[in-house]
Design a protein around this motif. Structure first.
Motif, PDB file in Angstrom:
ATOM      1  N   ALA A  63       1.052  -1.208   0.069  1.00 63.56           N
ATOM      2  CA  ALA A  63      -0.254   0.047  -0.097  1.00 63.56           C
ATOM      3  C   ALA A  63       0.953   1.564   0.144  1.00 63.56           C
ATOM      4  CB  ALA A  63      -0.916   0.516   1.442  1.00 63.56           C
ATOM      5  N   LYS A  64       0.398   2.267  -0.634  1.00 63.18           N
ATOM      6  CA  LYS A  64       0.914   3.100  -0.446  1.00 63.18           C
ATOM      7  C   LYS A  64      -0.359   4.073  -1.083  1.00 63.18           C
ATOM      8  CE  LYS A  64       5.263   2.462  -3.564  1.00 63.18           C
ATOM      9  NZ  LYS A  64       6.161   2.831  -2.563  1.00 63.18           N
ATOM     10  N   PRO A  65      -0.205   5.362   0.410  1.00 60.83           N
ATOM     11  CA  PRO A  65      -1.394   6.528   0.315  1.00 60.83           C
ATOM     12  C   PRO A  65      -1.923   7.675  -0.849  1.00 60.83           C
ATOM     13  CG  PRO A  65       0.066   6.516   2.598  1.00 60.83           C
ATOM     14  CD  PRO A  65       0.975   5.303   1.495  1.00 60.83           C
ATOM     15  N   GLU A  66      -0.806   7.016  -1.766  1.00 55.23           N
ATOM     16  CA  GLU A  66      -0.335   8.817  -2.154  1.00 55.23           C
ATOM     17  C   GLU A  66      -1.024   7.467  -3.799  1.00 55.23           C
ATOM     18  OE1 GLU A  66       3.934   7.196  -2.451  1.00 55.23           O
ATOM     19  OE2 GLU A  66       2.371   7.888  -0.994  1.00 55.23           O
ATOM     20  N   LEU A  67      -1.040   6.747  -3.411  1.00 52.78           N
ATOM     21  CA  LEU A  67      -1.850   5.611  -4.803  1.00 52.78           C
ATOM     22  C   LEU A  67      -2.815   5.563  -4.372  1.00 52.78           C
ATOM     23  CD1 LEU A  67       1.755   4.173  -6.170  1.00 52.78           C
ATOM     24  CD2 LEU A  67       0.128   6.073  -7.611  1.00 52.78           C
ATOM     25  N   ILE A  68      -4.104   5.314  -3.513  1.00 49.58           N
ATOM     26  CA  ILE A  68      -5.436   5.328  -2.869  1.00 49.58           C
ATOM     27  C   ILE A  68      -6.270   5.141  -3.702  1.00 49.58           C
ATOM     28  CG2 ILE A  68      -5.718   7.888  -2.497  1.00 49.58           C
ATOM     29  CD1 ILE A  68      -6.740   5.509   0.615  1.00 49.58           C
ATOM     30  N   ALA A  69      -6.223   5.617  -5.021  1.00 47.34           N
ATOM     31  CA  ALA A  69      -7.200   5.944  -6.394  1.00 47.34           C
ATOM     32  C   ALA A  69      -7.001   5.150  -7.232  1.00 47.34           C
ATOM     33  CB  ALA A  69      -8.148   7.533  -5.674  1.00 47.34           C
ATOM     34  N   TYR A  70      -6.236   5.289  -7.448  1.00 43.82           N
ATOM     35  CA  TYR A  70      -5.384   4.041  -8.430  1.00 43.82           C
ATOM     36  C   TYR A  70      -5.548   3.346  -8.150  1.00 43.82           C
ATOM     37  CZ  TYR A  70      -1.349   1.746 -10.744  1.00 43.82           C
ATOM     38  OH  TYR A  70      -1.462   0.612 -11.886  1.00 43.82           O
ATOM     39  N   ALA A  71      -5.394   2.598  -6.494  1.00 45.71           N
ATOM     40  CA  ALA A  71      -4.880   1.029  -6.531  1.00 45.71           C
ATOM     41  C   ALA A  71      -6.766   0.738  -6.407  1.00 45.71           C
ATOM     42  CB  ALA A  71      -4.288   1.159  -4.511  1.00 45.71           C
ATOM     43  N   MET A  72      -7.325   1.527  -5.898  1.00 49.19           N
ATOM     44  CA  MET A  72      -8.676   1.055  -5.880  1.00 49.19           C
ATOM     45  C   MET A  72      -9.960   0.417  -6.680  1.00 49.19           C
ATOM     46  SD  MET A  72     -10.911   3.828  -3.719  1.00 49.19           S
ATOM     47  CE  MET A  72     -12.446   3.235  -3.356  1.00 49.19           C
ATOM     48  N   THR A  73      -8.940   1.224  -7.820  1.00 44.74           N
ATOM     49  CA  THR A  73      -9.347   0.940  -9.404  1.00 44.74           C
ATOM     50  C   THR A  73      -8.846  -0.271  -9.773  1.00 44.74           C
ATOM     51  OG1 THR A  73      -7.126   1.650 -10.398  1.00 44.74           O
ATOM     52  CG2 THR A  73      -9.360   3.242 -10.706  1.00 44.74           C
ATOM     53  N   LYS A  74      -7.828  -1.061  -9.137  1.00 48.99           N
ATOM     54  CA  LYS A  74      -7.290  -2.047  -9.483  1.00 48.99           C
ATOM     55  C   LYS A  74      -7.470  -3.709  -8.292  1.00 48.99           C
ATOM     56  CE  LYS A  74      -4.316  -0.771 -13.064  1.00 48.99           C
ATOM     57  NZ  LYS A  74      -4.722  -1.677 -14.447  1.00 48.99           N
ATOM     58  N   GLY A  75      -8.546  -2.524  -7.075  1.00 47.96           N
ATOM     59  CA  GLY A  75      -8.337  -3.927  -6.710  1.00 47.96           C
ATOM     60  C   GLY A  75     -10.179  -4.645  -7.115  1.00 47.96           C
ATOM     61  N   ALA A  76     -11.058  -3.663  -7.905  1.00 46.59           N
ATOM     62  CA  ALA A  76     -12.074  -3.861  -8.553  1.00 46.59           C
ATOM     63  C   ALA A  76     -11.378  -4.781 -10.213  1.00 46.59           C
ATOM     64  CB  ALA A  76     -12.733  -2.546  -9.525  1.00 46.59           C
ATOM     65  N   ILE A  77     -10.247  -4.403 -10.376  1.00 49.86           N
ATOM     66  CA  ILE A  77     -10.370  -5.587 -11.737  1.00 49.86           C
ATOM     67  C   ILE A  77      -9.564  -6.793 -11.202  1.00 49.86           C
ATOM     68  CG2 ILE A  77      -8.363  -6.176 -13.134  1.00 49.86           C
ATOM     69  CD1 ILE A  77     -10.160  -4.225 -14.301  1.00 49.86           C
ATOM     70  N   ASP A  78      -8.991  -7.033  -9.744  1.00 54.59           N
ATOM     71  CA  ASP A  78      -8.456  -7.729  -9.791  1.00 54.59           C
ATOM     72  C   ASP A  78     -10.438  -9.015  -9.217  1.00 54.59           C
ATOM     73  OD1 ASP A  78      -6.305  -7.357  -9.433  1.00 54.59           O
ATOM     74  OD2 ASP A  78      -6.228  -6.777  -7.346  1.00 54.59           O
ATOM     75  N   VAL A  79     -11.077  -8.228  -8.480  1.00 53.19           N
ATOM     76  CA  VAL A  79     -12.679  -9.510  -8.471  1.00 53.19           C
ATOM     77  C   VAL A  79     -13.471  -9.273  -9.834  1.00 53.19           C
ATOM     78  CG1 VAL A  79     -14.994  -9.225  -7.627  1.00 53.19           C
ATOM     79  CG2 VAL A  79     -13.440  -8.169  -6.181  1.00 53.19           C
ATOM     80  N   PHE A  80     -12.930  -8.716 -10.616  1.00 54.44           N
ATOM     81  CA  PHE A  80     -12.967  -8.668 -11.949  1.00 54.44           C
ATOM     82  C   PHE A  80     -13.050  -9.894 -12.263  1.00 54.44           C
ATOM     83  CE2 PHE A  80     -12.317  -7.160 -17.132  1.00 54.44           C
ATOM     84  CZ  PHE A  80     -13.433  -7.486 -17.249  1.00 54.44           C
ATOM     85  N   THR A  81     -11.889 -10.301 -12.155  1.00 55.44           N
ATOM     86  CA  THR A  81     -10.780 -10.987 -12.926  1.00 55.44           C
ATOM     87  C   THR A  81     -10.846 -12.665 -11.797  1.00 55.44           C
ATOM     88  OG1 THR A  81      -8.771  -9.803 -13.350  1.00 55.44           O
ATOM     89  CG2 THR A  81      -8.632 -12.725 -12.522  1.00 55.44           C
ATOM     90  N   SER A  82     -11.370 -12.852 -11.616  1.00 52.66           N
ATOM     91  CA  SER A  82     -11.932 -14.033 -11.135  1.00 52.66           C
ATOM     92  C   SER A  82     -13.300 -14.136 -10.824  1.00 52.66           C
ATOM     93  CB  SER A  82     -11.545 -14.256  -9.197  1.00 52.66           C
ATOM     94  OG  SER A  82     -12.288 -13.083  -8.307  1.00 52.66           O
ATOM     95  N   THR A  83     -14.021 -13.984 -11.162  1.00 52.77           N
ATOM     96  CA  THR A  83     -15.474 -13.693 -10.943  1.00 52.77           C
ATOM     97  C   THR A  83     -15.729 -14.132 -12.919  1.00 52.77           C
ATOM     98  OG1 THR A  83     -16.430 -12.125  -9.719  1.00 52.77           O
ATOM     99  CG2 THR A  83     -17.574 -12.581 -10.881  1.00 52.77           C
ATOM    100  N   LEU A  84     -15.122 -12.901 -14.164  1.00 49.06           N
ATOM    101  CA  LEU A  84     -15.236 -13.299 -15.295  1.00 49.06           C
ATOM    102  C   LEU A  84     -14.702 -14.756 -15.593  1.00 49.06           C
ATOM    103  CD1 LEU A  84     -16.070 -12.473 -17.503  1.00 49.06           C
ATOM    104  CD2 LEU A  84     -13.477 -11.510 -17.872  1.00 49.06           C
TER     105      LEU A  84
END
Length: 257
Positions: free
Chosen positions: A153-174
């Motif tokens: 985790a890097k605080p200055e990349l919080i919003a960016y990391a959240m976008t990729k967290g969604a991609i991780d869920v997208f990956t496993s579900t798809l």
């Protein structure tokens, strides 16, 4: 015969950095590669030329992501030059706010947040949705995530990391959804990579200390090159990975150990 001979691939953001390394590696394996770009036509032409110079096949296609109609524009450009798809690499992304800076939560604006999610999360979702009628059974979908979603985790990349967290869920579900078609879906998660995007803080004598610090994070003692990530993507695109799906592949060089 090469591993991907007769296959057609599309790499979003395929003209620079990790995307270029992926495009070139897939082409070396025999795939015909659609090199998508948003604005830098010169970089896309250079990537296509580099592929063709080594005997590969590629074509450039333009579509700005993160704007209304982006997925439709991308597939219209693709369909004009190819028929059917075997490999989709959702690589295009941004990590900075609209003013070009990195921001902690107290500085992130609604505009910053929306822009990051529009490019990094919404675009690949609908690009993939519209890819499915084109994607042949037994195909491959590979999403580029980040080590930031699993403990770096890097605080200055919080919003960016959240976008990729969604991609991780997208990956496993798809992966679960598309399994009956023999389509695998995986995510590749790099750490810092020596690309143009990171040149401002990672390259040159002035950034020697930062480069040394990043090198020390990995047990392998160096900074990743874009080709390190491209090679992992090529494995996931090949038949060798046929029994791997729904996975988050740590491509940080062991930085999370």
């Amino acid at each position: 015969m090469s591993a991907l001979s007769g296959k057609t691939a599309l790499v979003t953001g395929g003209s620079r950095g990790i995307g270029r390394a992926v495009s070139e590696r897939l082409a070396r394996e025999g795939a015909r590669v659609g090199v998508h770009y948003g604005r830098d036509a010169t970089a896309a032409k250079e990537t296509v030329s580099a592929i063709e110079a080594t005997g590969g096949q590629a074509f450039a296609l333009q579509a700005e992501l993160g704007v209304p109609g982006d997925a439709e524009a991308l597939w219209a450009a693709f369909d004009a030059q190819a028929e059917g798809l075997d490999i989709l690499v959702n690589n295009a992304g941004i990590n900075k706010a609209v003013d070009g800076t990195l921001k902690r939560i107290d500085a992130v604006t609604a505009e910053d947040f929306d822009a990051l999610f529009a490019v990094n999360t919404k675009a690949p979702f609908f690009i993939t949705q519209q890819a499915l009628p084109r994607l042949r059974d037994g195909g491959r979908i590979i999403n580029i995530s980040t080590g930031l979603t699993r403990g770096a985790a890097k605080p200055e990349l919080i919003a960016y990391a959240m976008t990729k967290g969604a991609i991780d869920v997208f990956t496993s579900t798809l992966a679960k959804d598309l399994g009956p078609r023999g389509i695998t879906v995986n995510a590749v998660a790099p750490g810092p990579v020596n690309t143009d995007m990171n040149a401002g803080w990672l390259r040159g004598e002035a950034n020697a200390a930062a480069r040394q610090q990043v090198s020390g994070i990995s047990p392998l003692g160096r900074v990743a090159d874009a080709t390190d990530i491209g090679d992992i993507v090529a494995f996931l695109a090949s038949d060798d990975s046929r029994w791997v799906t729904g996975q988050w592949i740590d491509a940080t060089g062991g930085a999370l150990l």
